[in-house]
Write a protein that holds these residues in place. Structure first.
Motif, PDB file in Angstrom:
ATOM      1  N   LEU A  47     -74.304  44.573  41.838  1.00  0.00           N
ATOM      2  CA  LEU A  47     -73.765  43.470  41.040  1.00  0.00           C
ATOM      3  C   LEU A  47     -73.519  42.251  41.928  1.00  0.00           C
ATOM      4  O   LEU A  47     -73.875  41.115  41.559  1.00  0.00           O
ATOM      5  N   ALA A  48     -72.931  42.453  43.097  1.00  0.00           N
ATOM      6  CA  ALA A  48     -72.631  41.344  44.004  1.00  0.00           C
ATOM      7  C   ALA A  48     -73.898  40.625  44.461  1.00  0.00           C
ATOM      8  O   ALA A  48     -73.877  39.413  44.720  1.00  0.00           O
ATOM      9  N   MET A  49     -75.014  41.351  44.529  1.00  0.00           N
ATOM     10  CA  MET A  49     -76.273  40.736  44.952  1.00  0.00           C
ATOM     11  C   MET A  49     -76.728  39.636  44.009  1.00  0.00           C
ATOM     12  O   MET A  49     -77.469  38.735  44.395  1.00  0.00           O
ATOM     13  N   LYS A  50     -76.296  39.695  42.787  1.00  0.00           N
ATOM     14  CA  LYS A  50     -76.668  38.663  41.813  1.00  0.00           C
ATOM     15  C   LYS A  50     -76.113  37.298  42.229  1.00  0.00           C
ATOM     16  O   LYS A  50     -76.652  36.255  41.860  1.00  0.00           O
ATOM     17  N   PHE A  51     -75.056  37.292  43.004  1.00  0.00           N
ATOM     18  CA  PHE A  51     -74.463  36.039  43.439  1.00  0.00           C
ATOM     19  C   PHE A  51     -75.181  35.472  44.654  1.00  0.00           C
ATOM     20  O   PHE A  51     -74.962  34.329  45.023  1.00  0.00           O
ATOM     21  N   ARG A  52     -76.037  36.274  45.274  1.00  0.00           N
ATOM     22  CA  ARG A  52     -76.755  35.807  46.454  1.00  0.00           C
ATOM     23  C   ARG A  52     -78.225  35.533  46.164  1.00  0.00           C
ATOM     24  O   ARG A  52     -78.846  34.749  46.864  1.00  0.00           O
ATOM     25  N   GLU A  53     -78.747  36.173  45.134  1.00  0.00           N
ATOM     26  CA  GLU A  53     -80.172  36.076  44.863  1.00  0.00           C
ATOM     27  C   GLU A  53     -80.406  35.548  43.447  1.00  0.00           C
ATOM     28  O   GLU A  53     -79.532  35.564  42.595  1.00  0.00           O
ATOM     29  N   GLY A  54     -81.648  35.068  43.217  1.00  0.00           N
ATOM     30  CA  GLY A  54     -82.002  34.632  41.871  1.00  0.00           C
ATOM     31  C   GLY A  54     -81.330  33.328  41.490  1.00  0.00           C
ATOM     32  O   GLY A  54     -81.055  32.473  42.335  1.00  0.00           O
ATOM     33  N   ASP A  55     -81.048  33.148  40.212  1.00  0.00           N
ATOM     34  CA  ASP A  55     -80.450  31.911  39.722  1.00  0.00           C
ATOM     35  C   ASP A  55     -79.028  31.742  40.227  1.00  0.00           C
ATOM     36  O   ASP A  55     -78.317  32.698  40.505  1.00  0.00           O
ATOM     37  N   SER A  56     -78.586  30.511  40.314  1.00  0.00           N
ATOM     38  CA  SER A  56     -77.202  30.235  40.688  1.00  0.00           C
ATOM     39  C   SER A  56     -76.293  30.605  39.527  1.00  0.00           C
ATOM     40  O   SER A  56     -76.733  30.815  38.401  1.00  0.00           O
ATOM     41  N   ILE A  57     -74.981  30.643  39.804  1.00  0.00           N
ATOM     42  CA  ILE A  57     -74.024  31.062  38.778  1.00  0.00           C
ATOM     43  C   ILE A  57     -74.010  30.106  37.589  1.00  0.00           C
ATOM     44  O   ILE A  57     -73.585  30.459  36.492  1.00  0.00           O
ATOM     45  N   SER A  58     -74.500  28.880  37.779  1.00  0.00           N
ATOM     46  CA  SER A  58     -74.544  27.932  36.662  1.00  0.00           C
ATOM     47  C   SER A  58     -75.484  28.396  35.557  1.00  0.00           C
ATOM     48  O   SER A  58     -75.397  27.927  34.426  1.00  0.00           O
ATOM     49  N   PHE A  59     -76.391  29.333  35.886  1.00  0.00           N
ATOM     50  CA  PHE A  59     -77.296  29.877  34.877  1.00  0.00           C
ATOM     51  C   PHE A  59     -76.768  31.177  34.275  1.00  0.00           C
ATOM     52  O   PHE A  59     -77.412  31.760  33.409  1.00  0.00           O
ATOM     53  N   PHE A  60     -75.616  31.643  34.745  1.00  0.00           N
ATOM     54  CA  PHE A  60     -75.025  32.843  34.154  1.00  0.00           C
ATOM     55  C   PHE A  60     -74.570  32.530  32.726  1.00  0.00           C
ATOM     56  O   PHE A  60     -74.067  31.450  32.433  1.00  0.00           O
TER      57      PHE A  60
END
Length: 409
Positions: free
Chosen positions: A256-269
């Motif tokens: 789950l934490a990897m989502k904050f380092r990879e892929g889209d930025s949190i603005s796309f969450f």
């Protein structure tokens, strides 16, 4: 121009209707919106003052375009909202140019339409809250139906499957049928069914798909499916669950934490997912012996609900297999597809346990919010999933025996 096709779809498909009054999260915000070339040209050439003002900064060509369907990109504004959406949450294209001027993407979503050989497969994406409620809140298994229907390829976003070989298509269809049957096996824990899917695929991977005797290969696939029994995996699962080295919370928390380092930025969450995540983090924050607390929270707060409503997660997994099967079921890389299914299930369960611990229980509304927002945030992030597969390799979590650690309760 419309053409009549044989269509394969879940029975829920025809019941879906866009319902803005009950929509929990707009489909016009917080993700990459692509448009087809015809629509792009129409917007660029429009003489309407409002549309002309928007397209100056709101529209660009897609540098990674593969075909006319993804020719352009709608650039979200500073609030991460489609610039064509006005302050009243109404579409300026619809108002000033008419419904026919909407892009294929806007006309199609949340529907997924894939042409596979001479058949069209249709389903709904769970990133839409109205679609999720229609598809998942049904205590009967998802059923597929074959119908004849006319489809206008010029008016809808239709994806052509890269698989053209009809024999290969039939093999994939047979594999998918078996996977869905295993996922819908009654009176069995869903996690055990997912493990049985892995057992099935392990055996399938022993088959030589290049064998020129197609009927022989297809018969072998069917025979393997008939021999699968969830009971065969119960002892393995039980032994793994009793292991003192079980690190399910650690691995899922890391993924789950990897989502904050990879892929889209949190603005796309998804906004809904950010709300869920904050509650999940709060539930686990400051707790000692997290692995034990995680397991106790499942037993106390989530399991009682799932024991009565397990069909919701079952329907979610079945829908994922059907809607994304042309992406998932690559005969050359079936096991990677299975890894993704396991992680999707594991992460959804991880979030649900945190939410249940935070709220001291679970309900349909909360579960739907999590599935919808998780689907919007995670499912299509290819960069993130590549990082996930690398992590699983590094941690030795790619074989069936080790994957049990991620998904069993």
């Amino acid at each position: 121009m419309e053409k009549v096709f044989k269509v394969l779809q879940p029975k829920y498909y025809t019941r879906f209707q866009c319902d803005p009054d009950n929509c929990q999260e707009s489909c016009c915000e917080r993700w990459r919106i692509i448009i087809d070339k015809s629509t792009y040209d129409k917007y660029i050439q429009s003489q309407n003052g409002i549309i002309k003002g928007i397209v100056k900064e709101g529209l660009t060509m897609n540098p990674t375009s593969l075909d006319a369907n993804d020719y352009g990109i709608i650039n979200l504004n500073k609030e991460m909202i489609c610039p064509f959406l006005n302050t009243n949450n109404l579409c300026e294209v619809y108002i000033n140019m008419g419904e026919n001027s909407l892009s294929k993407t806007c006309k199609t979503y949340p529907r997924t339409i894939v042409q596979v050989g001479d058949v069209v497969e249709r389903g709904l994406e769970m990133s839409c809250s109205v679609a999720a409620k229609e598809a998942l809140i049904n205590n009967k298994p998802i059923e597929l139906e074959s119908i004849m229907d006319s489809i206008d390829f010029n008016n809808l976003y239709v994806v052509s499957s890269p698989i053209k070989d009809l024999k290969q298509i039939e093999m994939i269809n047979e594999i998918r049928r078996t996977i869905i049957n295993l996922l819908q096996m009654p009176k069995t824990e869903l996690s055990e069914r997912i493990i049985s899917v892995g057992g099935f695929l392990e055996e399938i991977l022993k088959i030589d798909f290049s064998n020129p005797h197609f009927e022989e290969v297809l018969l072998m696939i069917k025979d393997v499916g008939k021999q699968m029994d969830v009971g065969d995996f119960k002892t393995i699962i039980k032994n793994k669950q009793q292991s003192k080295n079980l690190r399910q919370f650690h691995h899922l928390n890391t993924l789950l934490a990897m989502k904050f380092r990879e892929g889209d930025s949190i603005s796309f969450f998804s906004k809904g997912y950010i709300e869920c995540l904050m509650e999940v983090l709060d539930a686990f924050s400051g707790k000692k012996e997290l692995e034990k607390y995680y397991k106790r929270s499942y037993e106390k707060y989530l399991r009682p609900y799932l024991d009565k409503n397990s069909y919701i997660l079952e329907n979610f997994m079945v829908n994922t297999v059907f809607v994304y099967s042309r992406e998932l079921l690559n005969l050359k890389d079936l096991w990677t597809s299975y890894l993704k299914l396991c992680v999707i299930y594991g992460l959804v369960k991880f979030n649900l346990i945190g939410l249940a611990a935070y709220h001291k229980g679970m309900n349909d509304e909360l579960l739907l919010k999590l599935i919808q927002s998780f689907s919007k945030t995670f499912i299509q992030d290819k960069v993130y999933w590549q990082s996930v597969f690398e992590y699983l390799q590094e941690e030795g979590l790619v074989k069936l025996n080790s994957l049990i650690e991620l998904i069993t309760e």
